[in-house]
Design a protein around this motif. Sequence first.
Motif, PDB file in Angstrom:
ATOM      1  N   GLU A 219       0.808  -1.245  -0.033  1.00 19.85           N
ATOM      2  CA  GLU A 219      -0.156  -0.018   0.017  1.00 19.85           C
ATOM      3  C   GLU A 219       0.658   1.017   0.085  1.00 19.85           C
ATOM      4  N   HIS A 220       1.964   1.238   0.826  1.00 15.78           N
ATOM      5  CA  HIS A 220       2.930   2.554   0.855  1.00 15.78           C
ATOM      6  C   HIS A 220       3.584   2.749  -0.631  1.00 15.78           C
TER       7      HIS A 220
ATOM      8  N   ALA B 102       0.693   4.005  -3.011  1.00 13.17           N
ATOM      9  CA  ALA B 102       0.430   5.406  -2.473  1.00 13.17           C
ATOM     10  C   ALA B 102       1.450   6.281  -2.705  1.00 13.17           C
ATOM     11  N   SER B 103       2.831   5.991  -2.830  1.00 18.65           N
ATOM     12  CA  SER B 103       3.846   6.872  -3.084  1.00 18.65           C
ATOM     13  C   SER B 103       3.993   7.057  -4.850  1.00 18.65           C
TER      14      SER B 103
ATOM     15  N   ARG C 184       1.583   6.949  -6.973  1.00 22.84           N
ATOM     16  CA  ARG C 184       0.335   7.956  -7.078  1.00 22.84           C
ATOM     17  C   ARG C 184       0.722   9.490  -6.804  1.00 22.84           C
ATOM     18  N   GLN C 185       1.201   9.611  -5.744  1.00 23.04           N
ATOM     19  CA  GLN C 185       1.758  10.882  -5.391  1.00 23.04           C
ATOM     20  C   GLN C 185       2.622  11.553  -6.374  1.00 23.04           C
TER      21      GLN C 185
ATOM     22  N   TRP D  43      10.435  10.206  -7.958  1.00 16.32           N
ATOM     23  CA  TRP D  43       9.925   8.968  -6.986  1.00 16.32           C
ATOM     24  C   TRP D  43      11.265   8.314  -6.249  1.00 16.32           C
TER      25      TRP D  43
END
Length: 800
Positions: A373-374, A377-378, A380-381, A389
């Motif tokens: 999940e982390h 999420a990173s 997508r951010q 990234w």
Amino acid sequence: MESSKSIPAPSQPRELSRLAALLRYEILDTPDESAFDDFTQLAAYICGTPIALISLVDDHRQWFKSRLGLDVSETPRELSFCTYTIEGQGLFEVEDAQRDARFCDNPLVTGNPNIRFYAGAPLTSPDGYNLGTLCVIDRQPRQLDEAQRGALVRLSRQIMRLFEERLQAHRYAEQAALQQALLNSAASAMIVTTVDGRVSGVNPTAERLFGYSEQMLIGHPLTSALFPQEALQRRATILGNALREPIEPGFAVLTAPLLEGRREMREWRLLHRNGSGVPVLLNVSAIHDERELLRGYIVSAYDLAHQEHLQLRLQQIAAQVPGMLFQFCWRPDGNSSFPYLSEGVEDIYGLSAAEMEPSIGPVYARVHPDDREHVLASIRQAASTLTPWHFEHRIDHPRKGVIWVEARATPMRQPDGSVLWHGLVTDITERKAEQLELDKQQEMNRRLLEALSEAVVACDADCNLTLFNHTARRWHGLDAQQIAPEQWPDVYHLYHADGVTQMRPEEIPLIRALRGEHIRNLEMTIVLDGTPRYVLANADPMYASNGQQNGAVVVLHDITERKQIEILQRDFVSTVSHELRTPLTSITASLGLICGQVMGAVPEHLQELLDIAHQNSKRLSTLIDDLLDIDKLYAGKMRFELRTQPLQPLLEQALRSNQGYAESHAVSIALGDCPAVSITVDAMRLEQVLSNLLSNAAKYSPAGETVAMSARLVAPQRVRVSVCDKGPGITEAFRERIFSKFAQADSSDTRQQGGTGLGLAISKELIEHMNGEIGFDSTPRRRACFWFELPCHTLKGAVP
């Protein structure tokens, strides 16, 4: 003709704009040109004047682009007639300058060239600025007729057109040079053709790519020189079918898409001069002039062979990069793919390139469940903000088990809304293990620092405090503060060894170490809430692995208990010495009287015993005097009567005082050179120092030798006094403590030479109290030379 009234000066903004317009033509201070000289000759001929000028007026002068009948090339603006012309409208004429109030006193009228008549037509730019004049001048009063005036005005307009043409020519030349430079420096092969496809220009890249020089291709049809006929025929057939009209298999194959309003880039394999094929990406652009008339074409050919070579090199480099290089495409509809994957993919994820190429799903499945999940999420951010990234996470590798990887990528938005990532994933499992071990070591170091009984303080290269262990926080009463070094003495209660004098910032051991000094056993005091804590400071600079200094550290050792014991010892010695001094003085005096037979004759068998008792009582008195002196010095109670006096008499007095002692050891003392200087000292204390040095030298010199005492200047205002012997010298083991209390080279019970071991310690304190410095030089088993240095001044009238 203009009115003779003076014309008001133009506004400052208008004048600045006029000067800018003048500079735009880039004509000031250029060489003579015959095209302009023709106009001045024509103007002089039409107007019948001996002088004709094309004058340009800048901010301080009028400069003549062309002149007839005048030798000078410029005159000051404030004297010029042309200034009136450019400040007015139309022709400006002066019939008789001597009768015109504006010009009658002008040096150009009263002196050479003796102007009487002037007529000038302004040179007006297209945007309305008068840049200068076409003027005619005569040395006789006169006036122009209407035909002459009209001719002068028309000629001025023609001159302005010549200015414009000249400017355009310069611009065209610059553009041509720029275009040629662009062609020459282009990385692609550039070929310029005529409208019918004949080569008119070739850049150096094209010469290198196809093996032809420019001269070999000029005038030849491009397609017959470089294109295979079979390829032209195939392309002509395809285009003819698409356009539904026949296309000739020649240059029309390249230009037909342009006629349809399309520009296309197409791969071709052209012919090299040696017959080999050259893969290129070809693009054709039309060249139009300012009237949109077709003038030719530019054909650019990008070398795909070079690109293929670069791709091969990239693959070779990627194979050497630890980890996996990738391109990842993230589309708005949620689909994703890997357009490029290096061979490291199997090492990182345990997957083949074919398994990963269609989707991110197989990669996502390899990510550790706790990190998925982390990671998502990173990504997508970073995709939403288009920022680089960077993420460290775990991978469940099918062969290696759980490994740590570091992923870095840079996103780029594509025209279709997708995001293309270029990145690298590396295995950092070993680095993570090393980091974990380093963290453990750092934690152990931190615990050790906190457990130390010594205070440890460190700072970085910018004087920011970075470490205060538990002991340091307790001694200073607070933790490390982000304050300027100038505030350290106040905030951290730093004082000299006396506990009274506050340290200056530059005296603080940590700051001195930051300047590169190595501090050893420096006594200082931390006075917290009025209670002194005496400490020994040892400080050193700290260096990074590259040798660059990155800070400093100081270790403080608490010597408060030792100092208290020293104070008790000093008080005890002082008390005992005072109590012993009075009775011992009486004993020594009484023994002196008895030994001198003042009280009557002494039996011979008692005389030797009384002499021994007398000598030992004097020796004990000397010891007590030394103890009292050192006590006074350390307690700061010894008084010094400093007076400025010549140095040589003081040395001579010391020689006389110690000559008898030296003779008792069969040694002589000789005074050598001494400069004519004066010193500021306490004469009695200086003699005490010299007596200590001379008596030691005599005591340790072999019989028959000479102790040498001399002085010399070591700086313009500093003198060194030396006492040298030829004794056994100073051993290495004794050098560090030679100026300490009770220090003796031979401290055994059977030593041959007597002494208290306080003489040099007292001498050091006395010299330093008189603003001096003491030291020694020694060669073991051969000699010792003790010296001290003091500030001095040259005696008046002394010969240098």
